[in-house]
Design an enzyme around this catalytic site. Structure first.
Site, short mmCIF file in Angstrom:
data_model
loop_
_atom_site.label_atom_id
_atom_site.label_comp_id
_atom_site.label_asym_id
_atom_site.label_seq_id
_atom_site.Cartn_x
_atom_site.Cartn_y
_atom_site.Cartn_z
N GLU A 172 -3.15 4.90 -13.57
CA GLU A 172 -1.73 5.25 -13.52
C GLU A 172 -1.07 5.05 -14.88
O GLU A 172 -0.42 4.04 -15.14
CB GLU A 172 -1.05 4.47 -12.39
CG GLU A 172 -1.66 4.86 -11.05
CD GLU A 172 -0.97 4.28 -9.83
OE1 GLU A 172 0.22 3.95 -9.92
OE2 GLU A 172 -1.64 4.15 -8.79
N HIS A 402 -1.65 5.02 8.01
CA HIS A 402 -1.56 4.37 6.70
C HIS A 402 -2.29 3.03 6.71
O HIS A 402 -2.03 2.18 7.57
CB HIS A 402 -0.09 4.15 6.31
CG HIS A 402 0.07 3.64 4.90
ND1 HIS A 402 0.90 2.61 4.56
CD2 HIS A 402 -0.54 4.03 3.75
CE1 HIS A 402 0.82 2.38 3.25
NE2 HIS A 402 -0.05 3.23 2.74
N HIS A 403 -3.23 2.89 5.81
CA HIS A 403 -3.96 1.64 5.61
C HIS A 403 -3.73 1.12 4.21
O HIS A 403 -4.50 1.42 3.30
CB HIS A 403 -5.47 1.84 5.81
CG HIS A 403 -5.88 2.10 7.23
ND1 HIS A 403 -7.11 2.63 7.55
CD2 HIS A 403 -5.23 1.89 8.39
CE1 HIS A 403 -7.20 2.72 8.87
NE2 HIS A 403 -6.07 2.30 9.41
N GLU A 404 -2.67 0.37 3.99
CA GLU A 404 -2.52 -0.33 2.71
C GLU A 404 -3.38 -1.59 2.84
O GLU A 404 -3.28 -2.30 3.84
CB GLU A 404 -1.06 -0.68 2.45
CG GLU A 404 -0.81 -1.54 1.22
CD GLU A 404 -1.37 -0.94 -0.07
OE1 GLU A 404 -0.90 0.11 -0.48
OE2 GLU A 404 -2.29 -1.56 -0.66
N HIS A 472 -5.02 6.35 -2.16
CA HIS A 472 -4.21 5.89 -3.31
C HIS A 472 -4.92 4.72 -3.97
O HIS A 472 -5.72 4.04 -3.34
CB HIS A 472 -2.80 5.52 -2.86
CG HIS A 472 -1.93 6.73 -2.74
ND1 HIS A 472 -0.69 6.82 -3.31
CD2 HIS A 472 -2.16 7.93 -2.14
CE1 HIS A 472 -0.18 8.01 -3.07
NE2 HIS A 472 -1.04 8.70 -2.35
N GLU A 473 -4.60 4.51 -5.27
CA GLU A 473 -5.35 3.55 -6.08
C GLU A 473 -6.84 3.75 -5.82
O GLU A 473 -7.57 2.81 -5.48
CB GLU A 473 -4.94 2.09 -5.79
CG GLU A 473 -3.49 1.79 -6.11
CD GLU A 473 -2.52 2.25 -5.02
OE1 GLU A 473 -2.86 2.09 -3.84
OE2 GLU A 473 -1.45 2.79 -5.35
N GLU A 491 -4.56 9.77 -5.20
CA GLU A 491 -3.57 9.52 -6.23
C GLU A 491 -4.38 9.41 -7.53
O GLU A 491 -4.94 10.40 -7.97
CB GLU A 491 -2.80 8.25 -5.89
CG GLU A 491 -1.60 8.04 -6.76
CD GLU A 491 -0.97 6.68 -6.53
OE1 GLU A 491 0.26 6.61 -6.59
OE2 GLU A 491 -1.69 5.70 -6.31
N GLU A 497 6.18 8.16 -7.37
CA GLU A 497 6.74 6.83 -7.10
C GLU A 497 7.25 6.13 -8.38
O GLU A 497 8.22 5.39 -8.33
CB GLU A 497 5.69 5.95 -6.42
CG GLU A 497 4.45 5.71 -7.27
CD GLU A 497 3.38 4.88 -6.57
OE1 GLU A 497 3.42 4.76 -5.34
OE2 GLU A 497 2.50 4.35 -7.26
C1 NOJ Z 1 1.16 2.49 -3.75
C2 NOJ Z 1 1.04 3.90 -3.31
O1 NOJ Z 1 0.75 4.76 -4.38
C3 NOJ Z 1 2.33 4.29 -2.63
O2 NOJ Z 1 2.31 5.65 -2.29
C4 NOJ Z 1 2.55 3.41 -1.44
O3 NOJ Z 1 3.81 3.70 -0.90
C5 NOJ Z 1 2.50 1.93 -1.81
N1 NOJ Z 1 1.37 1.62 -2.61
C6 NOJ Z 1 2.46 1.08 -0.56
O4 NOJ Z 1 1.28 1.31 0.13
CA CA Z 2 0.02 4.06 -6.74
#
Ligand code: NOJ
Ligand code: CA
Length: 686
Positions: A172, A402-404, A472-473, A491, A497
């Site tokens: 990023e 969504h899996h953060e 993402h990441e 991403e 963001e």
């Molecule tokens: C970073 C991600 O790129 C973003 O899209 C997301 O909203 C946040 N992390 C939380 O998961």
């Molecule tokens: Ca990100």
């Protein structure tokens, strides 16, 4: 001249050198040639374009922590050439049909003293070269610990480069436009603390794009990155690049038992920028589709509870805990009622998916050291997931999961099977994953072999449960979507963001992405912000683009999952939304109409006989004349356009837009007007 050559050769013989130009192979159109040679027993390769050297003698080989180096003392034990030509069909993508045509060479070289063999496979396409290593089981090593991959790319001149630092945890960054000799991530030094990691300020990540001193375009990347670490490239003072692999915590680069195969090292070569943009070589270097049933895989547009958290309208967590990254906005975003609002909007506007972040428990610990705080299967009390799925279904919309993970890959792996099973049982068929935070197990890096294995495991488990992935990441895209077409988008770049909580992405960012990160694969940039200044929530931050630029991104930045990222209230009643409503996410064809990296680009894509055009510019206002050659010559089309007008300007008047319709003829010329940070989006209907 002849005399000099004889003299030179005899000197080499006299000095005891033995040069064996072992093999030589050309692209199907004969323009690119790769030579493999053993020089004094050491393997090298060299690449020529139309007879001129692009990459001079560059080293190949390995060093190991526990085994003798495979660097010198080799003889050729076998070599085999093949020619391949086939056309295959993508499940979805930038184009339907893909021609896979190359000449291949497989070399096996043996090191006399150790008796070990190294295999090197070369493939030469009309738009580039690729090679990979193979360490065979027959070498008899049950444990292989690679300490260095010796691959080099000797360029020999100070080419123009577009690069991001070789961070071991993140892609990023904004792209730097410098000469090769000026590659130095020093301004990013501060990222060396915390969860960012740039151990070598001269190393960059791939894709690395170049324009040579002779005007050729080059792109360095890898393909089929499986069970191996990310390759960064160190820019050395002699104008050469050297592979620097992201290490494990203990410093080892690659760990294998018995045998291993490296990813393909790829150099795209083209006299025109369109040659890079339209290349399928990265995909072609991956194995064919492994999934028998792909009926559940479907590109789609999506909206959702997302931007509101980034701009501080609502928070991820319903619970407030000091030190969590889930912001402290007064309201929780992921409520049943709020989600219903997005579903209603999507249903009325040709949007299929709804992403809801903050739907599950654990967010109050995000960014803290607390172990295993997400279980991925427990909705918060304010989110009635079953009711919402039922409601959405009735309206032709579906929830995207969504899996953060917060970077806790070990915790996610432990719960992965259950988490995917849970979504499958609810009928959810897409999940956005996230790794915002340093990796657990502690000391591992987002781009190391541990995580490459992890991302692959997630992809395969998702496939098993009929779930598409938007990572993402992520680890960089190296074309795995050919093998697992449920690998939709990633991403792995500075996305939208960043405009919500930093100085933001400069206008030129989106004129560079299509020729760098975008060549690796689909980008989940999350475009479509209509309230470009969002002053109601934040006064300092803004999106540095005009409204027409936001629309153009749906064509310029390819993704099979394309978000309409803004709040429902910012879309309602705005006639510009018509373009997002209509624009497809799957294409029969994609073309670069015009472009200069970092200045502007014009991209055209076709779906079901309709063409869509997107153009974006950097911080400069300009007019671009293009020929409508992608349309049927002489045929009449209605061009429905969303354009910057005289006033449009990303700093002064970002919301100024002209929407209209005019007749155009295939093959004729049009002038595209672009304000500063501007854009142009159009649909062509016959
Ligand atoms: C970073 C991600 O790129 C973003 O899209 C997301 O909203 C946040 N992390 C939380 O998961
Ligand atoms: Ca990100």
């Amino acid at each position: 001249m002849r005399k000099r050559l004889i003299l030179c050769l005899s000197f080499l013989v006299f000095a005891g050198y033995s040069i064996l130009s072992a093999e030589n192979i050309s692209s199907p159109d004969g323009k690119i040639t790769l030579e493999f040679l053993l020089q004094n027993g050491s393997p090298f390769y060299k690449v020529l374009y139309e007879g001129k050297t692009i990459i001079s003698e560059s080293a190949l080989g390995y060093k190991f922590r526990n085994l003798p180096a495979l660097e010198s003392g080799f003889t050729v034990s076998s070599s085999k050439k093949i020619s391949y030509d086939n056309t295959w069909q993508q499940v979805w993508g930038e184009r339907k049909l893909i021609r896979e045509k190359y000449n291949g060479l497989y070399m096996e070289i043996e090191q006399k003293v150790s008796g070990k063999t190294l295999g090197i496979s070369f493939r030469i396409f009309n738009d580039g070269v690729a090679f990979r290593y193979f360490y065979p089981e027959s070498n008899g090593d049950s444990e292989i610990l690679v300490s260095d991959e010796l691959t080099e790319f000797r360029l020999g001149a100070d080419h123009q480069c577009w690069w991001i630092p070789g961070d071991h945890d993140s892609y990023e960054y904004h792209y730097n436009t410098t000469k090769f000799s000026e590659i130095d991530a020093a301004p990013y030094k501060y990222y060396q603390s915390g969860d960012r990691n740039i151990p070598d300020l001269k190393a960059v990540n791939t894709p690395l794009t170049m324009k040579t001193v002779n005007g050729l375009y080059l792109l360095f990347h890898e393909a089929a990155l499986i069970d191996y670490p990310d390759m960064t490239l160190k820019a050395r003072s002699d104008y050469s690049l050297k592979a620097e692999l992201v290490p494990w915590k203990d410093g080892v680069k690659v760990k294998a038992g018995g045998s291993f195969e490296s990813p393909w090292r790829v150099v795209l070569i083209s006299p025109a920028l369109s040659g890079l943009f339209e290349s399928n070589t990265i995909l072609n270097l991956n194995d064919p589709n492994k999934l028998e049933d792909v009926s559940w895989i479907e590109p789609m547009k999506y909206a959702g509870v997302w931007w509101e958290m980034h701009i501080g309208k609502s928070s991820w967590s319903p619970v407030k805990v000091e030190g969590s990254w889930a912001n402290d906005a007064p309201a929780h975003g992921a409520t049943t009622e709020n989600t219903k609002k997005y579903i209603d909007f999507a249903s009325a506007n040709n949007i299929k998916g709804i992403l809801v972040e903050g739907w599950n428990t654990g967010w109050e610990y995000w960014g803290k050291d607390t172990a295993g705080y997400f279980d991925f299967v427990t909705p918060t009390a304010s989110f009635d997931i079953e009711w919402l799925i039922d409601y959405a279904g009735k309206k032709g919309v579906e929830l995207i999961g969504h899996h953060e993970t917060g970077g806790q890959a070990d915790n996610y792996e432990m719960r992965l099977e259950n988490a995917m099973k849970y979504y499958n049982s609810l009928g959810i068929r897409a999940v956005k994953t996230g790794y915002a935070g340093s990796i657990s197990p502690k000391g591992e890096r987002h781009h190391g072999q541990y995580m490459v294995r992890h991302y692959r495991k997630v992809l395969e488990t998702a496939a098993k449960y009929g779930i598409m992935v938007d990572a993402h990441e992520p680890i960089k895209d190296t074309g795995e979507r050919r093998t697992f077409p449920n690998m939709m988008a990633r991403e792995g770049m500075k996305g939208m963001e960043w405009n919500a909580w930093s100085d933001g992405n400069p206008p030129e960012h989106v004129t560079i992405l299509p020729f760098t990160r975008g060549i690796a694969g689909p980008m989940d940039y999350t475009p479509g912000i209509f309230d470009l200044t969002f002053d109601k929530y934040k006064q300092k931050e803004r999106v540095q683009s005009t409204l027409a630029n936001q629309l153009a991104l749906y064509v310029v930045l390819y993704s099979p999952l394309q978000m309409a990222a803004d709040l429902v209230e910012n879309y309602e009643g705005n006639p510009a939304f018509e373009f997002i409503r209509k624009v497809p996410v799957d294409w029969e064809n994609s073309l670069l109409v015009a472009g200069e990296i970092g200045d502007y680009c014009v991209i055209a894509r076709e779906n079901s006989g309709k063409w869509y055009l997107g153009a974006v510019t950097d911080e400069n206002k300009r007019e671009i004349e293009i020929e409508l050659n992608f349309l049927e010559q002489g045929a009449e089309y209605s061009m429905n356009y969303f354009a910057d007008n005289e006033k449009s300007d990303y700093l002064i008047a970002p919301h100024e837009i002209s929407i209209g319709k005019r007749k155009v003829t295939g093959g004729s010329k049009i002038i595209i007007p672009l304000g500063r940070g501007g854009g142009f989006a159009a649909e062509f209907v016959k």
